[in-house]
Design a protein around this motif. Sequence first.
Motif, PDB file in Angstrom:
ATOM      1  N   CYS A 299       0.823  -1.444  -0.065  1.00 24.50           N
ATOM      2  CA  CYS A 299       0.102  -0.055  -0.079  1.00 24.50           C
ATOM      3  C   CYS A 299       1.000   1.317  -0.115  1.00 24.50           C
ATOM      4  O   CYS A 299       1.191   1.896   1.078  1.00 24.50           O
ATOM      5  CB  CYS A 299      -0.852  -0.129   1.337  1.00 24.50           C
ATOM      6  N   PRO A 300       1.258   1.535  -1.089  1.00 27.91           N
ATOM      7  CA  PRO A 300       2.314   2.797  -1.159  1.00 27.91           C
ATOM      8  C   PRO A 300       2.243   4.106  -0.948  1.00 27.91           C
ATOM      9  O   PRO A 300       3.000   4.819  -0.832  1.00 27.91           O
ATOM     10  CB  PRO A 300       2.856   2.511  -2.872  1.00 27.91           C
ATOM     11  N   SER A 301       0.735   4.411  -0.419  1.00 24.45           N
ATOM     12  CA  SER A 301       0.354   5.753  -0.204  1.00 24.45           C
ATOM     13  C   SER A 301      -0.349   5.865   1.277  1.00 24.45           C
ATOM     14  O   SER A 301      -0.917   6.702   1.354  1.00 24.45           O
ATOM     15  CB  SER A 301      -0.209   6.239  -1.402  1.00 24.45           C
ATOM     16  N   THR A 302       0.145   4.894   1.979  1.00 29.67           N
ATOM     17  CA  THR A 302      -0.460   5.143   3.344  1.00 29.67           C
ATOM     18  C   THR A 302      -0.279   6.345   3.957  1.00 29.67           C
ATOM     19  O   THR A 302       1.024   6.719   4.279  1.00 29.67           O
ATOM     20  CB  THR A 302      -0.080   3.885   4.143  1.00 29.67           C
TER      21      THR A 302
ATOM     22  N   TYR B 157      -3.164   1.046  -5.970  1.00 24.48           N
ATOM     23  CA  TYR B 157      -3.834   1.391  -4.787  1.00 24.48           C
ATOM     24  C   TYR B 157      -4.856   0.567  -4.505  1.00 24.48           C
ATOM     25  O   TYR B 157      -5.710   1.026  -3.647  1.00 24.48           O
ATOM     26  CB  TYR B 157      -3.983   3.117  -4.921  1.00 24.48           C
ATOM     27  N   MET B 158      -5.137  -0.511  -5.137  1.00 26.43           N
ATOM     28  CA  MET B 158      -6.258  -1.303  -5.165  1.00 26.43           C
ATOM     29  C   MET B 158      -6.263  -1.952  -3.544  1.00 26.43           C
ATOM     30  O   MET B 158      -7.234  -2.384  -2.937  1.00 26.43           O
ATOM     31  CB  MET B 158      -6.565  -2.184  -6.122  1.00 26.43           C
ATOM     32  N   ARG B 159      -5.071  -2.459  -3.113  1.00 22.39           N
ATOM     33  CA  ARG B 159      -4.803  -3.169  -1.952  1.00 22.39           C
ATOM     34  C   ARG B 159      -5.340  -2.550  -0.701  1.00 22.39           C
ATOM     35  O   ARG B 159      -6.238  -3.080   0.127  1.00 22.39           O
ATOM     36  CB  ARG B 159      -3.366  -3.252  -1.731  1.00 22.39           C
ATOM     37  N   GLU B 160      -5.445  -0.854  -0.635  1.00 23.98           N
ATOM     38  CA  GLU B 160      -6.081  -0.538   0.476  1.00 23.98           C
ATOM     39  C   GLU B 160      -7.416  -0.441   0.561  1.00 23.98           C
ATOM     40  O   GLU B 160      -8.181  -0.687   1.430  1.00 23.98           O
ATOM     41  CB  GLU B 160      -5.805   1.109   0.397  1.00 23.98           C
ATOM     42  N   ILE B 161      -8.012  -0.522  -0.613  1.00 21.95           N
ATOM     43  CA  ILE B 161      -9.568  -0.698  -0.869  1.00 21.95           C
ATOM     44  C   ILE B 161      -9.907  -2.367  -0.388  1.00 21.95           C
ATOM     45  O   ILE B 161     -10.923  -2.322   0.214  1.00 21.95           O
ATOM     46  CB  ILE B 161     -10.237  -0.429  -2.069  1.00 21.95           C
ATOM     47  N   GLU B 162      -9.148  -2.984  -0.706  1.00 17.41           N
ATOM     48  CA  GLU B 162      -9.311  -4.577  -0.668  1.00 17.41           C
ATOM     49  C   GLU B 162      -9.221  -4.510   1.122  1.00 17.41           C
ATOM     50  O   GLU B 162     -10.065  -5.537   1.710  1.00 17.41           O
ATOM     51  CB  GLU B 162      -8.204  -5.403  -1.197  1.00 17.41           C
TER      52      GLU B 162
ATOM     53  N   VAL C 104     -14.635   4.938  -5.495  1.00 18.43           N
ATOM     54  CA  VAL C 104     -13.907   3.972  -4.466  1.00 18.43           C
ATOM     55  C   VAL C 104     -15.002   2.974  -3.849  1.00 18.43           C
ATOM     56  O   VAL C 104     -15.027   2.060  -3.702  1.00 18.43           O
ATOM     57  CB  VAL C 104     -13.245   4.598  -3.240  1.00 18.43           C
ATOM     58  N   ALA C 105     -16.583   3.762  -3.715  1.00 15.53           N
ATOM     59  CA  ALA C 105     -17.598   2.989  -3.268  1.00 15.53           C
ATOM     60  C   ALA C 105     -18.004   1.958  -4.150  1.00 15.53           C
ATOM     61  O   ALA C 105     -18.368   0.745  -3.661  1.00 15.53           O
ATOM     62  CB  ALA C 105     -18.756   4.199  -2.802  1.00 15.53           C
ATOM     63  N   ARG C 106     -17.871   2.354  -5.622  1.00 10.79           N
ATOM     64  CA  ARG C 106     -18.249   1.476  -6.541  1.00 10.79           C
ATOM     65  C   ARG C 106     -17.356   0.110  -6.547  1.00 10.79           C
ATOM     66  O   ARG C 106     -17.662  -0.974  -6.916  1.00 10.79           O
ATOM     67  CB  ARG C 106     -18.324   2.107  -7.912  1.00 10.79           C
ATOM     68  N   ILE C 107     -16.156   0.357  -6.555  1.00  9.11           N
ATOM     69  CA  ILE C 107     -15.151  -0.806  -6.511  1.00  9.11           C
ATOM     70  C   ILE C 107     -15.516  -1.669  -5.147  1.00  9.11           C
ATOM     71  O   ILE C 107     -15.561  -2.921  -5.366  1.00  9.11           O
ATOM     72  CB  ILE C 107     -13.713  -0.376  -6.093  1.00  9.11           C
TER      73      ILE C 107
END
Length: 657
Positions: A523-526, A564-569, A609-612
């Motif tokens: 998560c490169p932008s925490t 940045y998908m890992r943060e949403i996951e 983000v919500a849709r993902i």
Amino acid sequence: MITKRALFKQKSLLLVSLTIGAFSSANIVLANNSSVMPLTYASSKALENNPEVQEAWHVFKSSIYGVDAARSGYLPSVDVSASAGYERRNYGTEKEYNRNTAELSVTQMLYDGFRTSNTVERFERIQLIRYFELMSQAEQTVLEASIAFLDVQKFKELIELAEENLQQHESVYEQIEQSVGAGVARAADLEQISGRLSLAQSNVLTEYANLHDVTARYLRIVGELPVRDIKQAKLNEQNIPISINQALEVAYKNSPSFYASLYNIEAQKANAQAQKAAFHPNVDLSARYGSQDRDELGLNETRTEARVGIDITYNLYNGGLDNANLKQAYQDVNIAKYQRDQACVDIRQSLQIAYHNVKIIEQKIPTLDSYKNSSNRVKVAYRDQFDIGQRTLLDVLDAENEAFQSNRSYIEAQYDRQTAILTMLSEMGKLLPALNVMSEKFPTLKELTNDPLIHNVKNICPTYDVATTFKRRAFLQKKAQQDNAYMNVTALPRYLDIPAETNLTNSFTDDDNDGVANEQDTCPSTPPATNVDLSGCTLYSPQINSVEIGIPFPADSSDVRHEYMREIEKLAEYLKDNPDKKVEIQGHASLDGNEIYNRKLSEQRAFSVARILIEQYSIATNRVSSFGYGIDSPKINEVSVRANAVNRRIEAIITDS
């Protein structure tokens, strides 16, 4: 005071008026079917019986014949004329004789300035207008039938609640009456409980009167009385959009009234093109054959005549009629365009109100539920304390009344929310499919046209989220007071965060300053100061209520990049592990640039983000919402490179369901 006997007499009269006919054998048979999907049953009955729907249906059928009439211009006209009569004259060789004539003529239009083709197109558009007006009336009738059904259910529940409240007052009345007779209680207490008992009796009668009125409305809309033993109606909350912009997008793609206004423009344009035909010549192919048994002088001589030819007519001047008709047609086009704009703003207003009502009532229900439970506990406690002399009669009566009002408010809120959802679905044009209601005799759009209208919604009806114009001061102040590490700072570009004297040749690099090296950081932008796991992603805990999601967006873009998908996951995993939690994705923008544009951009980013979460990680739509705050809540109140990076962020607010 209304006596108990008089009350039950009035109740019996009301019950007779409400249920007469409802116990008929036909309705009892239908009850089993309607108990499966009560709203679908009531709505289907309304489509079958409602006069307004039937009127719209026959108006639509009438428009079908209008198309057939317009297409007749392509076909030849065949005429037969014949005459037989006695003639008398005072000249010629024969003064009296019988004369017979007959003629057959055929005329085929070859060219009429495209009047026929444009007239056909106009009536085809009118047919589609009537179709969408029919669908709009069906949506409105189904909405009214569903609301009427819910109102019947609601007031039945409120009657039960009022009768229970009456029983409690009667119990206290009997207790006080016995105490007064024994000389333990005062006569004033009996007067006090008598007044409250009258009010409780009045409440019961009021609810019965309300049930009578909504039952009469149900009968008007549906065409029959409500059946007995209907199951509770429950709506599928998967139909609730996650944002008002998504709701508006669906509405403009599905609203029958909006499509009727669009096809009205096309019909008026076709009419204007048809009026231009007056400035063109008419070319017809004509053929005729005639026969007569006497000539013009009355001589007994049979004559026949045949002709085939092309006739051309061209009007040079008719007093300016054609020019006036054309100008009028152009004005009708302008009128239709403004009617479309009016339909647009009406949908936008009605849908925003309905959508906001759903959200507001959804937030009120937990509070009302807590209020109801507390009031019920207080009522029981006060009653017990009154029995041992620790509470006054006034305390008990006030507690009873408050418990009644709190339970009533909670029941009303539950039904009001369902009504708001139904209204929202109707404004979106999705109520009929949501309830699985459609008359078999209604055609589909594909059956009516092979070329459905395509429109650019963004140009015709720009969307606005009215709620974003409010700053929600109380909410923001409460949020600002929370001591939460996730709110301190957002992910910053590396060149903004590293002091000038830092040794860049150090082998350990951590661009987002979360303590995890870049090569191990998934998560490169925490944001800095965020609690992270060994992979550098946000570490969620059961107590967490707010978290900033490290998703840098490209300028003027709402696309979430793959890295940045890992943060949403991680957020999705937390929601799956905690099914009692909901999340609101909030988008924030920097202070530079146009305020309205920034707000819309923040809405789009939050929605992405919500849709993902919903589409890729299967989080239920009723657990996810999105909101764009724009520049309303900056962390740094200035315009600079650093401030812009800090203010441009995505936050997730986690709440209990």
